[in-house]
Write a protein that holds these residues in place. Structure first.
Motif, PDB file in Angstrom:
ATOM      1  N   SER A 154       9.225 -34.087 -10.986  1.00 27.60           N
ATOM      2  CA  SER A 154       9.570 -35.529 -11.195  1.00 27.60           C
ATOM      3  C   SER A 154       8.868 -36.358 -12.178  1.00 27.60           C
ATOM      4  O   SER A 154       9.545 -37.020 -12.829  1.00 27.60           O
ATOM      5  N   ASP A 155       7.360 -36.132 -12.144  1.00 27.09           N
ATOM      6  CA  ASP A 155       6.451 -36.668 -13.085  1.00 27.09           C
ATOM      7  C   ASP A 155       6.984 -36.194 -14.550  1.00 27.09           C
ATOM      8  O   ASP A 155       6.784 -37.096 -15.417  1.00 27.09           O
ATOM      9  N   TYR A 172       9.703 -38.056 -15.680  1.00 25.62           N
ATOM     10  CA  TYR A 172       9.477 -39.501 -15.865  1.00 25.62           C
ATOM     11  C   TYR A 172       8.768 -39.676 -17.004  1.00 25.62           C
ATOM     12  O   TYR A 172       8.778 -40.747 -17.868  1.00 25.62           O
ATOM     13  N   PRO A 231      11.074 -39.137  -6.327  1.00 20.78           N
ATOM     14  CA  PRO A 231      10.586 -40.448  -7.091  1.00 20.78           C
ATOM     15  C   PRO A 231       9.042 -39.673  -7.706  1.00 20.78           C
ATOM     16  O   PRO A 231       8.623 -39.079  -7.053  1.00 20.78           O
ATOM     17  N   ALA A 232       8.956 -40.140  -8.911  1.00 21.32           N
ATOM     18  CA  ALA A 232       7.823 -39.482  -9.578  1.00 21.32           C
ATOM     19  C   ALA A 232       6.533 -40.385  -9.052  1.00 21.32           C
ATOM     20  O   ALA A 232       6.453 -41.626  -8.989  1.00 21.32           O
ATOM     21  N   ALA A 276       4.963 -42.965 -11.409  1.00 19.37           N
ATOM     22  CA  ALA A 276       5.548 -44.314 -11.468  1.00 19.37           C
ATOM     23  C   ALA A 276       4.817 -45.286 -10.690  1.00 19.37           C
ATOM     24  O   ALA A 276       4.614 -46.365 -10.882  1.00 19.37           O
ATOM     25  N   ARG A 308       1.545 -46.400 -12.316  1.00 27.27           N
ATOM     26  CA  ARG A 308       1.536 -46.908 -13.728  1.00 27.27           C
ATOM     27  C   ARG A 308       0.756 -48.395 -13.857  1.00 27.27           C
ATOM     28  O   ARG A 308       0.178 -48.235 -14.906  1.00 27.27           O
TER      29      ARG A 308
END
Length: 355
Positions: free
Chosen positions: A178-179, A182, A224-225, A228, A231
């Motif tokens: 996921s990362d 992203y 989901p990353a 994120a 950030r």
């Protein structure tokens, strides 16, 4: 399917219209040596004008990963023996291959299943279609040995959202699938149990379906990353002008992950951090070729003119005492222009003989 030598360190074969390159050193997580780089380069050269080959697939044998990186122990031996020019031969061949993959006239698909780090990013990160799975673990961990990201890694880091490039480059942190999507290191998430089916589909594809369209049939939405969610503080901290200012900003943050990052940076080679920060920011301008040229200047400076690279490899892989003696020892001792010497270094022989 063409016959191939199962003992080879790179399995070169054709499956229908697919040219397949499988790294075959599974016990070493397919770590690259110069012979493997030569084999991959030769195959790509042969397939460039082969009308029977439409797509090239890069993957790795074994379940541990695509590629754990380059052979840094060999690099240590070359440096300590006083032969940095031998290291230059490896880097020149590797970086030429990285650029070849990016500019290849046919679609290159890379499956970064499992561990894909350092030199593995150089193979997978510049492919036209980059696939990750739930087992993928991607990183540019060079600062862990007092070094700096290369193989076009700074180009990818420089284009990550916000200040993730600085964060990932300096910390060497590992990305999940996921990362990676992203951060711009991968394009598609495909569950590992469907990879064999995807390979078969790519080899047997029927026009007018494109490789991209085929991959989309297997693509799923990853979780989901985690990056994120981090950030906000990463962008604020890693936008600072220097490594010293990054450390100061980290000290003011209340997030647990920021505190862990502060501890990590205090343990890494200050010079490597400064050089990496400068490299990622330089690579934001220009193209992949420019980034590779900048990386080559820096890696050859480390190989021949600064002790931290050899010391980092010694501490991690040779003596394994995990107690490197960095020069300077702390971020507070860094000079304001600590990355300038590596940026300005002129190798005896340029990376690319023309251009």
């Amino acid at each position: 399917m063409t016959d191939f030598d199962i003992a080879a360190t790179v399995l070169v074969r054709t499956e229908g219209s697919l040219g397949r390159l499988s790294l075959n050193r599974p016990k070493a997580i397919n770590a690259l040596d110069i012979d493997m780089i030569g084999q991959i380069t030769a195959a790509l050269d042969a397939w460039r004008d082969d009308t029977d080959i439409d797509i090239v697939l890069i993957d790795g044998e074994g379940e541990r990963g695509l590629c754990a990186g380059g052979d840094v122990r060999a690099l240590y031996d070359q440096i300590t023996a006083g032969h940095p020019e031998r290291a230059a031969e490896f880097f020149r061949a590797e970086y030429a291959l990285n650029l070849m993959i990016a500019e290849y006239p046919k679609m290159v698909v890379a499956i970064a299943d499992g561990i894909t780090m350092g030199g593995g990013i150089g193979l997978a990160g510049h492919a036209h279609i980059r696939i990750v799975t739930e087992r993928s673990r991607l990183a540019m961990p060079e600062t862990r040995i007092g070094f700096t990201p290369d193989v076009g890694g700074t180009y990818l880091l420089g284009r990550a959202p916000g200040r993730l490039g600085e964060y990932l480059g300096l910390t060497g942190s590992t990305m999940s699938a996921s990362d990676a999507v992203y951060a711009g290191f991968a394009d598609h998430y495909v569950p590992s149990q469907r990879i064999d089916e995807l390979r078969e589909a790519l080899g047997k594809r029927a026009d007018p379906s494109s490789p991209s369209e085929l991959v989309l049939l297997f693509d799923e939405t990853p979780e989901p990353a985690a990056l994120a969610n981090e950030r906000a503080w990463i962008d604020e901290v890693f936008s600072a002008d220097t490594v010293g200012e990054i450390a100061q900003r980290l000290a003011t943050r209340s997030e647990v992950s920021a505190s862990a990052t502060a501890v990590l940076l205090s343990e890494l080679a200050p010079t490597g951090l400064a050089v990496t920060l400068d490299a990622v920011r330089e690579a934001r301008e220009g193209n992949l070729r420019d980034a590779l040229i900048g990386e080559y200047r820096r890696v050859m400076w480390f190989a021949g003119h600064h002790p931290d690279l050899a010391e980092g490899i010694r501490a991690q892989l040779v003596d394994k005492d995990r107690s490197p003696r960095w020069q300077p020892a702390t971020i507070a001792e860094l000079k304001p222009d600590a990355g300038a010497g590596a940026r300005a270094f002129v190798p005896e022989r340029p990376l690319f003989d023309r251009g």
